[in-house]
Design a protein around this motif. Structure first.
Motif, mmCIF file in Angstrom:
data_model
loop_
_atom_site.group_PDB
_atom_site.id
_atom_site.type_symbol
_atom_site.label_atom_id
_atom_site.label_comp_id
_atom_site.label_asym_id
_atom_site.label_seq_id
_atom_site.Cartn_x
_atom_site.Cartn_y
_atom_site.Cartn_z
ATOM 1 N N LEU A 85 0.839 -1.208 0.000
ATOM 2 C CA LEU A 85 0.000 0.000 0.000
ATOM 3 C C LEU A 85 0.871 1.254 0.000
ATOM 4 N N ILE A 86 1.914 1.262 0.835
ATOM 5 C CA ILE A 86 2.827 2.416 0.877
ATOM 6 C C ILE A 86 3.497 2.604 -0.490
ATOM 7 N N ALA A 87 3.946 1.503 -1.089
ATOM 8 C CA ALA A 87 4.656 1.602 -2.371
ATOM 9 C C ALA A 87 3.750 2.206 -3.442
ATOM 10 N N GLU A 88 2.475 1.758 -3.472
ATOM 11 C CA GLU A 88 1.568 2.281 -4.505
ATOM 12 C C GLU A 88 1.202 3.736 -4.233
ATOM 13 N N ALA A 89 0.954 4.083 -2.964
ATOM 14 C CA ALA A 89 0.645 5.479 -2.634
ATOM 15 C C ALA A 89 1.819 6.388 -3.016
ATOM 16 N N ALA A 90 3.031 5.949 -2.711
ATOM 17 C CA ALA A 90 4.220 6.761 -3.023
ATOM 18 C C ALA A 90 4.387 6.911 -4.538
ATOM 19 N N ALA A 91 4.195 5.809 -5.279
ATOM 20 C CA ALA A 91 4.370 5.861 -6.736
ATOM 21 C C ALA A 91 3.321 6.766 -7.369
ATOM 22 N N ASP A 92 2.077 6.634 -6.925
ATOM 23 C CA ASP A 92 1.014 7.446 -7.520
ATOM 24 C C ASP A 92 1.163 8.919 -7.146
ATOM 25 N N ALA A 93 1.542 9.185 -5.883
ATOM 26 C CA ALA A 93 1.748 10.578 -5.465
ATOM 27 C C ALA A 93 2.864 11.219 -6.297
ATOM 28 N N ALA A 94 3.912 10.453 -6.590
ATOM 29 C CA ALA A 94 5.018 10.979 -7.410
ATOM 30 C C ALA A 94 4.537 11.299 -8.820
ATOM 31 N N VAL A 95 3.739 10.398 -9.396
ATOM 32 C CA VAL A 95 3.187 10.643 -10.745
ATOM 33 C C VAL A 95 2.344 11.920 -10.740
ATOM 34 N N ARG A 96 1.652 12.165 -9.627
ATOM 35 C CA ARG A 96 0.793 13.351 -9.526
ATOM 36 C C ARG A 96 1.570 14.605 -9.144
ATOM 37 N N GLY A 97 2.887 14.500 -9.035
ATOM 38 C CA GLY A 97 3.707 15.696 -8.858
ATOM 39 C C GLY A 97 4.300 15.900 -7.488
ATOM 40 N N ALA A 98 4.077 14.950 -6.568
ATOM 41 C CA ALA A 98 4.624 15.131 -5.216
ATOM 42 C C ALA A 98 6.112 14.769 -5.193
ATOM 43 N N ALA A 99 6.869 15.570 -4.478
ATOM 44 C CA ALA A 99 8.300 15.300 -4.308
ATOM 45 C C ALA A 99 8.587 14.683 -2.945
ATOM 46 N N ARG A 100 7.626 14.826 -2.013
ATOM 47 C CA ARG A 100 7.839 14.333 -0.655
ATOM 48 C C ARG A 100 6.528 13.798 -0.098
ATOM 49 N N LEU A 101 6.630 12.718 0.664
ATOM 50 C CA LEU A 101 5.448 12.082 1.265
ATOM 51 C C LEU A 101 5.607 12.128 2.784
ATOM 52 N N MET A 139 -7.050 7.558 29.561
ATOM 53 C CA MET A 139 -6.648 8.212 28.314
ATOM 54 C C MET A 139 -5.440 9.104 28.614
ATOM 55 N N ILE A 140 -4.333 8.831 27.942
ATOM 56 C CA ILE A 140 -3.136 9.625 28.199
ATOM 57 C C ILE A 140 -2.643 10.260 26.890
ATOM 58 N N PRO A 141 -2.027 11.452 26.980
ATOM 59 C CA PRO A 141 -1.494 12.087 25.782
ATOM 60 C C PRO A 141 -0.237 11.374 25.294
ATOM 61 N N VAL A 142 -0.130 11.240 23.984
ATOM 62 C CA VAL A 142 1.003 10.531 23.379
ATOM 63 C C VAL A 142 1.548 11.372 22.218
ATOM 64 N N ASP A 143 2.865 11.422 22.112
ATOM 65 C CA ASP A 143 3.490 12.212 21.049
ATOM 66 C C ASP A 143 3.335 11.534 19.686
ATOM 67 N N ALA A 144 3.286 12.364 18.633
ATOM 68 C CA ALA A 144 3.322 11.855 17.259
ATOM 69 C C ALA A 144 4.685 12.164 16.660
ATOM 70 N N GLU A 145 5.236 11.154 15.997
ATOM 71 C CA GLU A 145 6.456 11.363 15.239
ATOM 72 C C GLU A 145 6.048 11.733 13.808
ATOM 73 N N ILE A 146 6.688 12.752 13.252
ATOM 74 C CA ILE A 146 6.433 13.134 11.857
ATOM 75 C C ILE A 146 7.545 12.533 11.009
ATOM 76 N N LEU A 147 7.132 11.842 9.960
ATOM 77 C CA LEU A 147 8.088 11.164 9.084
ATOM 78 C C LEU A 147 7.939 11.688 7.666
ATOM 79 N N ALA A 148 9.020 11.626 6.898
ATOM 80 C CA ALA A 148 8.972 12.055 5.496
ATOM 81 C C ALA A 148 9.796 11.116 4.641
ATOM 82 N N LYS A 149 9.375 10.999 3.402
ATOM 83 C CA LYS A 149 10.076 10.140 2.432
ATOM 84 C C LYS A 149 10.170 10.923 1.127
ATOM 85 N N ASN A 150 11.374 11.015 0.594
ATOM 86 C CA ASN A 150 11.544 11.668 -0.703
ATOM 87 C C ASN A 150 11.058 10.753 -1.806
ATOM 88 N N LEU A 151 10.380 11.318 -2.805
ATOM 89 C CA LEU A 151 9.812 10.538 -3.906
ATOM 90 C C LEU A 151 10.588 10.820 -5.190
#
Ligand SMILES: CC(C)(COP(=O)(O)OP(=O)(O)OC[C@H]1O[C@@H](n2cnc3c(N)ncnc32)[C@H](O)[C@@H]1OP(=O)(O)O)[C@@H](O)C(=O)NCCC(=O)NCCS
Length: 152
Positions: A85-101, A139-151
């Motif tokens: 799923l990640i591979a297809e989302a990344a490939a399609d986003a790149a075709v649509r002009g995205a440089a970063r995911l 219910m406790i607060p939890v941090d989110a990590e932000i990740l990026a991948k170059n396309l």
């Protein structure tokens, strides 16, 4: 297993899959709301017996893309559906002009963090107390990590 593009006709399928994958799940109306924003796309992973086993939604805006959600049914995990799923989302986003995911993940979500590391995502930041998660009944607060991948 194959990955297919999935649009509004799949809102009930998205909602059913999401319910199995997340404690706080999104209903059909929530998916409809997400698709109201232009540049929003969906994928489903389909098993060899034609049963849907995973979903991924992503959004492309100018040269940036974001994974909005990704999940695989518990019984289908560990067989490469998340990676596909990640591979297809990344490939399609790149075709649509995205440089970063981009995406966000709970620091407590070890399986997802391993998947993202294995598919080329790099940590770029932290959102403090971004999620609320149930731990020992509270219910406790939890941090989110932000990740990026170059396309591309
Ligand atoms: C995260 C999730 C989508 C992974 O899907 P999956 O189909 O099981 O992932 P894959 O089989 O494609 O695994 C890909 C890689 O991820 C890692 N991984 C996946 N699940 C793992 C686990 N439970 N423990 C350790 N590593 C794991 C492995 O490195 C694996 O690489 P490998 O195949 O070379 O061993 C799935 O666990 C899930 O739906 N979780 C609940 C919803 C969720 O948390 N979504 C993410 C929100 S940010």
């Amino acid at each position: 297993m194959r990955i297919s593009a999935a649009g509004p006709a799949f809102f009930p399928v998205f909602a059913a899959l999401h319910r199995e994958c997340f404690a706080r799940s999104w209903d059909e109306a929530a998916f409809a709301g997400l698709f109201d924003t232009p540049g929003t796309f969906g994928l489903i992973a389909v098993a060899d017996d034609s049963a849907p086993v995973g979903l991924c939604l992503y959004r492309v805006v100018a040269d940036q893309a974001e994974i909005l959600t990704i999940g695989v049914l518990p019984q289908a995990r560990g067989t490469g559906a998340g990676r596909a799923l990640i591979a297809e989302a990344a490939a399609d986003a790149a075709v649509r002009g995205a440089a970063r995911l981009f995406l966000e993940v709970s620091v407590n979500n070890a399986a997802a963090r391993r998947l993202y590391a294995a598919t080329g995502f790099i940590p770029i930041g932290l959102r403090k107390n971004y999620y609320k998660e149930q731990v020992d009944g509270a219910m406790i607060p939890v941090d989110a990590e932000i990740l990026a991948k170059n396309l591309g």
